[in-house]
Scaffold this active site. Structure first.
Site, short mmCIF file in Angstrom:
data_model
loop_
_atom_site.label_atom_id
_atom_site.label_comp_id
_atom_site.label_asym_id
_atom_site.label_seq_id
_atom_site.Cartn_x
_atom_site.Cartn_y
_atom_site.Cartn_z
N HIS A 73 -6.18 9.83 -0.48
CA HIS A 73 -7.03 9.95 0.71
C HIS A 73 -6.35 10.70 1.86
O HIS A 73 -6.96 11.56 2.49
CB HIS A 73 -7.52 8.57 1.16
CG HIS A 73 -6.42 7.57 1.30
ND1 HIS A 73 -5.80 6.98 0.22
CD2 HIS A 73 -5.80 7.04 2.39
CE1 HIS A 73 -4.87 6.15 0.64
NE2 HIS A 73 -4.84 6.16 1.96
N ASP B 147 1.17 5.00 0.25
CA ASP B 147 0.85 6.41 0.48
C ASP B 147 2.04 7.19 -0.06
O ASP B 147 3.15 7.05 0.46
CB ASP B 147 0.69 6.69 1.97
CG ASP B 147 -0.48 5.91 2.57
OD1 ASP B 147 -1.57 5.96 1.98
OD2 ASP B 147 -0.29 5.25 3.60
N ASP C 99 -8.18 2.03 1.25
CA ASP C 99 -8.03 2.84 2.47
C ASP C 99 -8.85 4.13 2.46
O ASP C 99 -8.73 4.93 3.37
CB ASP C 99 -6.54 3.16 2.69
CG ASP C 99 -6.25 3.46 4.17
OD1 ASP C 99 -7.02 3.01 5.03
OD2 ASP C 99 -5.26 4.15 4.43
N HIS D 111 0.88 -1.17 0.00
CA HIS D 111 0.00 0.00 0.00
C HIS D 111 0.91 1.21 0.00
O HIS D 111 1.76 1.36 0.88
CB HIS D 111 -0.90 -0.01 1.23
CG HIS D 111 -1.83 1.18 1.26
ND1 HIS D 111 -2.73 1.45 0.26
CD2 HIS D 111 -1.97 2.19 2.17
CE1 HIS D 111 -3.40 2.55 0.55
NE2 HIS D 111 -2.95 3.03 1.71
#
Length: 869
Positions: free
Chosen positions: A334, A13, A123, A11
């Site tokens: 997000h 970010d 997410d 994941h």
């Protein structure tokens, strides 16, 4: 036998409490390890690159020489990429932004091979009810997410169909425990079993087939090199299950065999099992407002303007526009748009928005200039061109500037008619500011900048030109100071505390104390607002405001300055010690001919740890609110019944009815309603004993990224406990929103259309003989006035008009934010070869009948349609 699909992924970010630059260094390191494993180990079949192509963009900026390696792995089906550009938020990001995120993500993927055709958002803080429709618009039939669901939506299963109002449907595989349960799996068998036992209980309970997913990855996690050892141990510990490396598509293939899956509708914003942060919509309001403003400029002004220019013979600058989209989509991840990041990351986000807005403003200016410079006329007078970027003609008040050396002038249209206008202001400009060449040759004569106001009918999706003509005329205005202002729709006065008293002539109703300020402590963090226990809120009812009211023949203007004394921080608030303040400067404009009250707010905050809202009382005791989401509207209860039992059921967060909107929220009954339109803040709550008041959040002020044990969110901190002094929002903030009243309900009055008009103001360009940036003549000749297309049925709301990415076609997109099915109909004011219905991916679905350059399309409620012509 139960099958356990272990899916290796990371994941990613791009930024969070760490910067993009830090994550890029890790990315370069991790990518090498991933590629080596995929290239050299035939037993390691797949790796999922988090469903977003911006990862590859960041990587190739450093390692362009590895493009062919990546391409081979993608084409061999081993490295799984796409479909998104970034992991978008779904709550405060506009419909066109989410569409472009997929459009550019898929475009980037095509360079390498097949995309992962899954709406993968593991997410995002809540799921928009319109996502199935958006995903289907790109032929995506599957979705994977984590946050926001509970049994309240109609199923306790983790696999189901999810349907939008228009009938679009996706098959969902929920991550009931998130995307990271298989992170760093330990070799120690006892620890491994202890962890996996917990997970299997939940996964088995929600599964509808023998297949479950164990996602093997986490935020920024490097590839787990010992995964084969782990799998051997799992096989030994759980002999009744089969463990193997897999990909998400394999699970969907199994789920599709199940004919009895439930179908559920709506948005997912429940914080029962996972936090959705239902008040993150107002963190770092400066960033949230910049996003709203730039999205609206880009889709409502720049793209339609570029389309008009293209239809007249100028280039459509896809490359420049894509740069802007990618700049803001990096911010739409997000965490980034949620603003639950460190201060240094927020500085980077704000800088991206600064660059995106500069690119947008300058390209808008360029297109207006190209069109106006090329007007086919023998007249040498300066010009003022007004652009209307909506598909219907508008009689509107235009406030703009005219720069001239003339001491007085008149405005004439192309037929020689004199257009009345008023001068609101006249100031002297240094000629060097206009073009330094003037001063270079020794001419220091000043220019005058006139702020003028006029009212005229501007053609649909087009423009009208006026000439600035030298004339000995008295350029005065009818501006008068007033105690009370009266327009065609309202009589308005201001109370001593700075709130408005509005009498609505059409509804024969009075609304008092409009724009009352409400202030309370905020013991929360960047994820969530959290109040102080048993706190007494502070209101501006006893404030002494400075008030000035003026009115001319076009509009009324009210200037209000309110100072609200508040405690400087949480400790002082607990002791009722008032030692700081917030200054609010309202600039209210009310056009005489429209039922709208426009508000520009300049706020100066000098206190920490608090939330400021403004209250709009409606007198309507409503059970639900109506606000917009992507390409439609959503009804929400004003009170979430889970407030009664959230603690008993041990929810992760308290379900306060704090909600997002994109451009409007309204309360209404069948007879009438009050709505707030916004170009900045996107958070509201319906408050008051009778739930009759719209509370609009102006800003929140907090000092930590994450905090633990909050009143609204018990338990561990969200994120990490990191000080974020910038999120206290000390200093100035600008917001703009509007209030409108109407007959009928919010949806019957089609407030979505009013909101679109509010966020699409008339644009102007003033051509004078000087410009610091020289351009050669374009060789194109443009008419004095022009209308590209106009709607022939006033039901749909335009989403955007742009040129297709890959073909010489126009893309016209519109939607229906009302409850009734309708027809959208348009006439193009030029010859059209053929017209087709397309999907959001700009691919043809079906041919449409074309009659005399006119076409129509049926629209269901909350449906978005795209026409290619």
């Amino acid at each position: 036998m139960k099958k356990v699909h272990i899916v290796p992924h990371m994941h990613w970010d791009r930024e969070w409490y760490f910067s993009t630059e830090e994550s890029r260094i890790l990315l370069v390191n991790n990518m090498e390890e991933i590629m080596e494993m995929l290239e050299n180990n035939p037993d390691y079949p797949y790796y999922v690159l988090d469903g977003q192509t911006s990862i590859l963009e960041d990587y190739f900026a450093v390692k362009p020489e590895n493009k062919e390696r990546v391409k081979k792995l993608v084409q061999d089906g081993k490295l799984i990429i796409g479909p998104w550009y970034t992991q978008t938020d779904e709550m405060v990001v506009g419909g066109e932004s989410i569409v472009r995120n997929l459009l550019y993500g898929l475009k980037d993927t095509e360079e390498f091979g097949q995309p992962m055709m899954i709406g993968y958002l593991p997410d995002s803080f809540g799921q928009s009810s319109q996502m199935p429709q958006i995903l289907n618009g790109f032929d995506i039939k599957y979705s994977i997410f984590w946050r926001g669901t509970s049994e309240r939506h109609g199923t306790d299963k983790t696999e189901f169909y999810w349907e939008s109002d228009d009938g679009s449907k996706v098959l969902v595989q929920l991550f009931p425990l998130g995307y990271a349960i298989g992170k760093y799996l330990p070799e120690d068998e006892e620890k491994l079993q202890e962890r996996i036992d917990k997970y299997f209980t939940v996964l088995d309970r929600g599964a509808t087939t023998e297949n479950i997913i164990l996602p093997n990855g986490h935020d920024q996690m490097p590839i787990q090199k010992n995964i084969f050892t782990i799998m051997e141990k799992l096989q030994k510990l759980y002999p009744d299950r089969e463990f193997f490396l897999s990909k998400y598509e394999n699970v969907f293939a199994e789920l599709e065999k199940n004919q009895t899956l439930p179908t559920i509708q709506g948005e997912f914003l429940d914080g029962k099992y996972m936090r959705v942060h239902r008040s993150i919509y107002s963190t770092r309001m400066d960033i949230k407002a910049a996003n709203a403003r730039i999205e609206n400029k880009l889709t409502n002004i720049l793209e339609p303007l570029a389309s008009i220019a293209y239809s007249l013979g100028f280039e459509y600058h896809h490359g420049l526009i894509e740069l802007i989209w990618k700049e803001i989509m990096k911010n739409h991840a997000h965490d980034s748009i949620g603003c639950c990041c460190s201060d240094k990351v927020h500085r980077e986000i704000m800088n991206r928005f600064f660059l995106a807005e500069e690119k947008t403003d300058q390209l808008i200016e360029f297109y207006k200039r190209k069109i106006t410079d090329s007007i086919d006329t023998d007249r040498n007078d300066d010009r003022l061109t007004a652009f209307n970027l909506l598909p219907y003609e508008r009689k509107d008040v235009v406030t703009t500037t005219v720069v001239s050396k003339l001491n007085s002038f008149t405005l004439e249209d192309s037929d020689g008619n004199s257009i009345p206008f008023e001068v609101l202001e006249k100031e002297i400009l240094d000629p060097g500011l206009i073009d330094r060449q003037i001063v270079h040759y020794g001419n220091y004569d000043p220019f005058f900048q006139y702020t003028v106001q006029l009212k005229d009918l501007i053609p649909a999706m087009g423009y009208k030109t006026y000439f600035v003509v030298n004339a000995e005329t008295n350029m005065s205005n009818t501006l008068l100071e007033k105690e009370m202002v009266e327009t065609d729709f309202y009589t308005i006065s201001v109370n001593p505390n700075g709130t408005l008293k509005i009498y609505d002539k059409q509804l024969e109703k009075e609304f008092n104390n409009v724009l009352l300020l409400e202030n309370g402590g905020d013991d929360g963090d960047e994820y969530d607002f959290s109040p102080l226990l048993d706190e007494k809120l502070i209101y501006s009812e006893n404030a002494q405001a400075e008030i000035k009211m003026t009115q001319n023949q076009y509009e009324a203007q009210i200037d209000i300055q309110v100072k609200l004394d508040v405690p400087g921080d949480l400790e002082n608030r607990k002791m009722n010690k008032v030692d700081r303040y917030v200054d609010v400067h309202w600039k209210v404009t009310i056009p005489n001919h429209q039922p709208i009250i426009k508000i520009d707010a300049e706020i100066d905050n000098q206190a920490n740890d608090h939330r400021l809202r403004t209250l709009i009382p409606t007198g309507i005791a409503a059970s639900f609110s109506v606000s917009d989401n992507q390409f439609g509207f959503i009804k929400r209860d004003v009170y979430d019944s889970a407030m009664e039992y959230w603690e008993k059921e041990n929810w992760d967060e308290r379900p306060d009815s704090i909600y997002p909107m994109l451009s409007f929220v309204g309360l209404s009954d069948e007879e009438h309603g009050v709505s707030v339109l916004t170009n900045s803040t996107r958070e509201y709550e319906i408050v008051g004993e009778n739930y009759d008041t719209i509370a609009i959040t102006l800003f929140r002020s907090v000092g930590f990224l994450g905090k633990e044990e909050m009143l609204r969110r018990p338990g561990r901190p969200s994120g990490i406990k990191l000080p974020t002094p910038d999120s206290q929002m000390i200093g100035k903030l600008k917001l703009d929103f509007a209030i409108t009243t109407h007959k009928l309900s919010t949806t019957k009055a089609n407030i979505g259309r009013m909101a679109k008009e509010y966020t699409t103001p008339i644009q102007t360009y003033n051509k004078i003989p000087y410009n610091a940036m020289k351009l050669n003549a374009s060789g194109v000749k443009t008419p004095l006035s022009f209308s590209f297309l106009n709607e022939t049925s006033p039901a749909a709301v335009l989403s955007t008009l742009k040129k297709a990415e890959k073909e010489d076609r126009f893309v016209l997109r519109f939607f229906n934010p009302t409850e009734a099915d309708t027809q959208a109909a348009f006439t193009v004011n030029r010859s059209v070869d053929h017209v087709q219905e397309g999907n959001l991916h700009e691919k043809t679905i079906a041919s449409l009948a074309l009659d005399n350059n006119q076409f129509s399309v049926p629209l269901k409620r909350n449906q978005v349609k795209t026409v290619l012509f």
